[in-house]
Design an enzyme around this catalytic site. Sequence first.
Site, PDB file in Angstrom:
ATOM      1  N   LEU A 143       0.842  -1.203   0.000  1.00 46.97           N
ATOM      2  CA  LEU A 143       0.000   0.000   0.000  1.00 46.97           C
ATOM      3  C   LEU A 143       0.873   1.248   0.000  1.00 46.97           C
ATOM      4  O   LEU A 143       2.001   1.225   0.489  1.00 46.97           O
ATOM      5  CB  LEU A 143      -0.923   0.019   1.222  1.00 46.97           C
ATOM      6  CG  LEU A 143      -0.319   0.263   2.606  1.00 46.97           C
ATOM      7  CD1 LEU A 143      -0.075   1.732   2.896  1.00 46.97           C
ATOM      8  CD2 LEU A 143      -1.222  -0.320   3.650  1.00 46.97           C
ATOM      9  N   CYS A 256       9.776   4.980   3.087  1.00 45.39           N
ATOM     10  CA  CYS A 256      10.096   3.685   2.488  1.00 45.39           C
ATOM     11  C   CYS A 256      11.227   3.701   1.465  1.00 45.39           C
ATOM     12  O   CYS A 256      12.166   2.919   1.579  1.00 45.39           O
ATOM     13  CB  CYS A 256       8.846   3.123   1.824  1.00 45.39           C
ATOM     14  SG  CYS A 256       7.466   3.044   2.958  1.00 45.39           S
ATOM     15  N   PHE A 257      11.114   4.566   0.458  1.00 47.41           N
ATOM     16  CA  PHE A 257      12.027   4.450  -0.681  1.00 47.41           C
ATOM     17  C   PHE A 257      13.491   4.532  -0.260  1.00 47.41           C
ATOM     18  O   PHE A 257      14.292   3.661  -0.597  1.00 47.41           O
ATOM     19  CB  PHE A 257      11.716   5.524  -1.725  1.00 47.41           C
ATOM     20  CG  PHE A 257      10.498   5.235  -2.549  1.00 47.41           C
ATOM     21  CD1 PHE A 257       9.859   4.011  -2.469  1.00 47.41           C
ATOM     22  CD2 PHE A 257       9.984   6.185  -3.425  1.00 47.41           C
ATOM     23  CE1 PHE A 257       8.728   3.740  -3.229  1.00 47.41           C
ATOM     24  CE2 PHE A 257       8.860   5.921  -4.193  1.00 47.41           C
ATOM     25  CZ  PHE A 257       8.236   4.701  -4.095  1.00 47.41           C
TER      26      PHE A 257
HETATM   27  C1  UGA Z   1       5.708   3.496  -1.422  1.00 51.50           C
HETATM   28  C2  UGA Z   1       5.254   2.533  -2.527  1.00 51.50           C
HETATM   29  O1  UGA Z   1       4.606   3.279  -3.556  1.00 51.50           O
HETATM   30  C3  UGA Z   1       4.291   1.490  -1.962  1.00 51.50           C
HETATM   31  O2  UGA Z   1       3.962   0.567  -2.971  1.00 51.50           O
HETATM   32  C4  UGA Z   1       4.976   0.769  -0.799  1.00 51.50           C
HETATM   33  O3  UGA Z   1       4.130  -0.186  -0.220  1.00 51.50           O
HETATM   34  C5  UGA Z   1       5.351   1.794   0.255  1.00 51.50           C
HETATM   35  O4  UGA Z   1       6.244   2.738  -0.317  1.00 51.50           O
HETATM   36  C6  UGA Z   1       5.991   1.074   1.404  1.00 51.50           C
HETATM   37  O5  UGA Z   1       7.080   0.530   1.225  1.00 51.50           O
HETATM   38  O6  UGA Z   1       5.382   0.978   2.465  1.00 51.50           O
HETATM   39  P1  UGA Z   1       4.655   5.644  -0.241  1.00 51.50           P
HETATM   40  O7  UGA Z   1       6.054   5.892   0.222  1.00 51.50           O
HETATM   41  O8  UGA Z   1       3.572   5.664   0.760  1.00 51.50           O
HETATM   42  O9  UGA Z   1       4.561   4.235  -0.979  1.00 51.50           O
HETATM   43  O10 UGA Z   1       4.266   6.749  -1.332  1.00 51.50           O
HETATM   44  P2  UGA Z   1       4.489   6.877  -2.923  1.00 51.50           P
HETATM   45  O11 UGA Z   1       3.177   7.138  -3.552  1.00 51.50           O
HETATM   46  O12 UGA Z   1       5.297   5.794  -3.482  1.00 51.50           O
HETATM   47  O13 UGA Z   1       5.317   8.229  -3.043  1.00 51.50           O
HETATM   48  C7  UGA Z   1       6.690   8.320  -2.641  1.00 51.50           C
HETATM   49  C8  UGA Z   1       7.279   9.673  -3.035  1.00 51.50           C
HETATM   50  O14 UGA Z   1       7.453   9.768  -4.440  1.00 51.50           O
HETATM   51  C9  UGA Z   1       6.410  10.858  -2.629  1.00 51.50           C
HETATM   52  O15 UGA Z   1       7.226  11.881  -2.119  1.00 51.50           O
HETATM   53  C10 UGA Z   1       5.778  11.255  -3.942  1.00 51.50           C
HETATM   54  O16 UGA Z   1       5.353  12.591  -3.965  1.00 51.50           O
HETATM   55  C11 UGA Z   1       6.900  10.971  -4.920  1.00 51.50           C
HETATM   56  N1  UGA Z   1       6.463  10.768  -6.323  1.00 51.50           N
HETATM   57  C12 UGA Z   1       5.611   9.780  -6.647  1.00 51.50           C
HETATM   58  C13 UGA Z   1       6.984  11.585  -7.307  1.00 51.50           C
HETATM   59  O17 UGA Z   1       7.785  12.491  -7.039  1.00 51.50           O
HETATM   60  N2  UGA Z   1       6.596  11.372  -8.606  1.00 51.50           N
HETATM   61  C14 UGA Z   1       5.723  10.402  -8.950  1.00 51.50           C
HETATM   62  O18 UGA Z   1       5.418  10.263 -10.173  1.00 51.50           O
HETATM   63  C15 UGA Z   1       5.221   9.597  -7.943  1.00 51.50           C
END
Ligand code: UGA
Length: 439
Positions: A143, A256-257
């Site tokens: 999620l 997470c990332f």
């Molecule tokens: C991420 C993964 O998307 C989930 O699948 C995973 O389960 C989760 O980590 C985890 O390991 O628990 P999350 O960190 O909640 O989820 O949020 P994301 O939607 O992935 O966004 C991460 C970052 O990337 C945010 O700062 C967002 O704004 C940024 N982002 C996202 C971008 O800069 N560009 C995009 O196109 C998408």
Amino acid sequence: MAVIALKCPQYKVSVVDVSESRIKAWQTNDLPIYEPGLLEVVQAARGRNLFFSTDIDAAIRESEVIFVSVNTPTKTFGEGAGKAADLQYWEKVAREILRESRSPKIVIEKSTLPVKTAQTMETILNTGDRKIHFEVISNPEFLAEGTAVKDLLEPDRVLIGSRETPSGFEARREVVDIYAQWVPRERIVTSNVWSAELSKLVANAFLAQRISSINSISALCEQTDASILEVAYAVGMDSRIGNRFLNASVGFGGSCFKKDILNLVYICESYGLNEVALYWESVLAMNEFQEARFVRKMIREMFNTIVGKRIALLGFAFKADTSDTRESPAIYVARKLLEEKAYVAISDPKALDNARLDLGEFEENLELLESPYEAAQGAHALAIMTEWELYRSLDWEKIYASMEKPAFVFDGRNLLDHERLFKIGFNVYPLGRPPLKQF
Ligand code: UGA
């Protein structure tokens, strides 16, 4: 767990935690985290088959299936500091399960863990004198914050990894049965434990890599008058590439990332795979570059000095629809601006309490305000940090009128209507697109 309770009324779900204040909050309507739709799910199941308590030992004794979701932050000390996962809470729980158990249990890894952690769990659980059978399953969570409830109700896939032994297969079936209550069977994927553990880290690494890839190209676009929006659109149209997760941004944040990639890097290094480690480390280096580049651009365009200038940051959460600010690029940007002696006014609809904690070391030149209008009042510049929808429909004429001139907008999310802002009189700096300057 709330969604499992909602969808499986025949199971009793006990959520236990060491934090009394957090457990108390889960029993009220003021939940400890903001997540759209979560309160409704909790309200529907709470008191029926969803219970919150701090009596961890009792819950261990009475449960047949235990989901372990303790935090596994990046280690800050000793061997592997700054990269490896800190597994102290994880091991503590394993020992607690062993101590309290009187009957066989399925122990599920829900936390994100380095590949091969299940082996540690198994080893600890099998050290007891009592001959109780434990089966360790890896069921990583995919999620995303802000869409957690939706992602749980309609997951792309649920992954369940087990040992490939008769008892492993049996436990796998029991866990599949839980999810099969609402998830179509073809979306429930099963594998061996190690594949499940590793898939979680790899999925996050690939997602982060996409953002770093598009962000690297946004820098090139700014040098060449290409538009990152047009490039991302054209590239994403290729069905092999796909159009999601290609929004250039000031950088990715979240709990997470970064943590998971560091973890992956550390695992690769520990197996002597230095090239692989370097490859994934560069995804993080690109993210840092993007954040630093954003601040450098702000300073340069504002005549190379921001001393004493009021700068409004709209958004502080790491993404929209969450109060979470962990690893938010806004933290980096705010710190840098404050170090340059700017006056920073931060606005966010959900994340101001966390922002206050994140920037605790700064007492001066910092203001946290509910209202984006008040934050912008008298500011030389305004920067979009989080893609909150509400920022699109602000009264931008009113904001322009209240700002110092020339008024600058730095859009760290490519969220706003840049042409419109330019017509109002702003100098607009999108990401990866030519700036719209009045002079
Ligand atoms: C991420 C993964 O998307 C989930 O699948 C995973 O389960 C989760 O980590 C985890 O390991 O628990 P999350 O960190 O909640 O989820 O949020 P994301 O939607 O992935 O966004 C991460 C970052 O990337 C945010 O700062 C967002 O704004 C940024 N982002 C996202 C971008 O800069 N560009 C995009 O196109 C998408």
